[in-house]
Design an enzyme around this catalytic site. Structure first.
Site, PDB file in Angstrom:
ATOM      1  N   LEU A  75      49.162  34.201  29.203  1.00  0.00           N
ATOM      2  CA  LEU A  75      49.655  34.840  28.415  1.00  0.00           C
ATOM      3  C   LEU A  75      48.769  36.089  27.634  1.00  0.00           C
ATOM      4  O   LEU A  75      49.100  36.428  26.507  1.00  0.00           O
ATOM      5  CB  LEU A  75      50.536  34.113  27.329  1.00  0.00           C
ATOM      6  CG  LEU A  75      51.657  33.113  27.964  1.00  0.00           C
ATOM      7  CD1 LEU A  75      52.242  32.475  26.679  1.00  0.00           C
ATOM      8  CD2 LEU A  75      52.596  34.029  28.693  1.00  0.00           C
ATOM      9  N   MET A 113      39.519  35.270  23.580  1.00  0.00           N
ATOM     10  CA  MET A 113      39.625  34.734  24.770  1.00  0.00           C
ATOM     11  C   MET A 113      38.600  35.165  25.986  1.00  0.00           C
ATOM     12  O   MET A 113      37.880  34.587  26.698  1.00  0.00           O
ATOM     13  CB  MET A 113      41.082  34.732  25.288  1.00  0.00           C
ATOM     14  CG  MET A 113      42.155  34.057  24.465  1.00  0.00           C
ATOM     15  SD  MET A 113      41.698  32.365  23.999  1.00  0.00           S
ATOM     16  CE  MET A 113      41.527  31.531  25.837  1.00  0.00           C
ATOM     17  N   GLU A 114      38.412  36.280  25.715  1.00  0.00           N
ATOM     18  CA  GLU A 114      37.301  36.923  26.766  1.00  0.00           C
ATOM     19  C   GLU A 114      35.866  36.591  26.519  1.00  0.00           C
ATOM     20  O   GLU A 114      35.370  36.063  27.444  1.00  0.00           O
ATOM     21  CB  GLU A 114      37.476  38.483  26.618  1.00  0.00           C
ATOM     22  CG  GLU A 114      38.443  39.013  27.106  1.00  0.00           C
ATOM     23  CD  GLU A 114      39.837  38.998  26.560  1.00  0.00           C
ATOM     24  OE1 GLU A 114      41.119  39.185  26.877  1.00  0.00           O
ATOM     25  OE2 GLU A 114      39.868  38.624  25.162  1.00  0.00           O
ATOM     26  N   ASP A 128      26.892  25.365  39.042  1.00  0.00           N
ATOM     27  CA  ASP A 128      27.034  25.521  40.392  1.00  0.00           C
ATOM     28  C   ASP A 128      25.586  25.884  41.188  1.00  0.00           C
ATOM     29  O   ASP A 128      25.399  25.303  42.077  1.00  0.00           O
ATOM     30  CB  ASP A 128      27.884  26.950  40.758  1.00  0.00           C
ATOM     31  CG  ASP A 128      28.165  27.232  42.093  1.00  0.00           C
ATOM     32  OD1 ASP A 128      28.378  26.266  43.032  1.00  0.00           O
ATOM     33  OD2 ASP A 128      27.758  28.398  42.787  1.00  0.00           O
TER      34      ASP A 128
END
Length: 158
Positions: A75, A113-114, A128
């Site tokens: 959203l 959110m970014e 990773d």
């Protein structure tokens, strides 16, 4: 306490309408940490990881992550980011790396959110790139540190 904005009166999820909100300068700063073994920290610090420049690649990944936030968070509005700055702070004593991201836009909704997504993607990239030598790394302490602009005003973490 404020109401949750991503649910309508029937309790159904919806994307918030920001069409009538003013376009303002929006800023968000988020941070998080990855802790690792001393040997892994030395590889990152000295640039000797087998896969290459861990922090350089994590920086680019964090920026890319910020740009893909609306693809990952259902959203979340797609934003035209005007700036994403990524900093890494090495903590020798704690064998950890802190990632801090500052995201900016001129728009009708915030960039929290970014910034948070960018931090997570940056830290996941470090994981990773180093997992071959240290699968026990711990990502944590991810949080919003501040947000500026918009109808709800400024907020700074305690």
């Amino acid at each position: 306490m404020s109401q949750l904005t991503h649910f309508d009166s029937a309790g159904q999820a919806h994307m918030v309408d920001v069409g009538d909100k003013a376009v303002t300068h929006r800023v968000a700063v988020a941070t998080g940490t990855i802790r690792m073994l001393p040997e892994t920290f030395a590889l990152v610090r000295d640039g000797n990881a087998k896969k290459g420049d861990v922090l350089g690649i994590a920086r680019v990944a964090a920026i890319q992550g910020s740009k893909r936030t609306s693809d990952l968070i259902p959203l979340c509005h797609p934003l035209a980011l005007t700036k994403v700055a990524v900093e890494f702070e090495l903590n020798e004593a704690g064998h950890s790396v802190r990632c801090t991201v500052r995201a900016e836009t001129r728009g009708q909704t915030g960039v929290e959110m970014e910034a948070l997504t960018a931090v997570q993607v940056g830290l996941l990239t470090i994981y990773d790139m180093c997992k071959a030598v240290d699968r026990g790394m711990v990502i944590g302490d991810v949080r919003l540190m501040e947000k500026r602009g918009g109808k709800s005003g400024d907020w700074v973490a305690d």
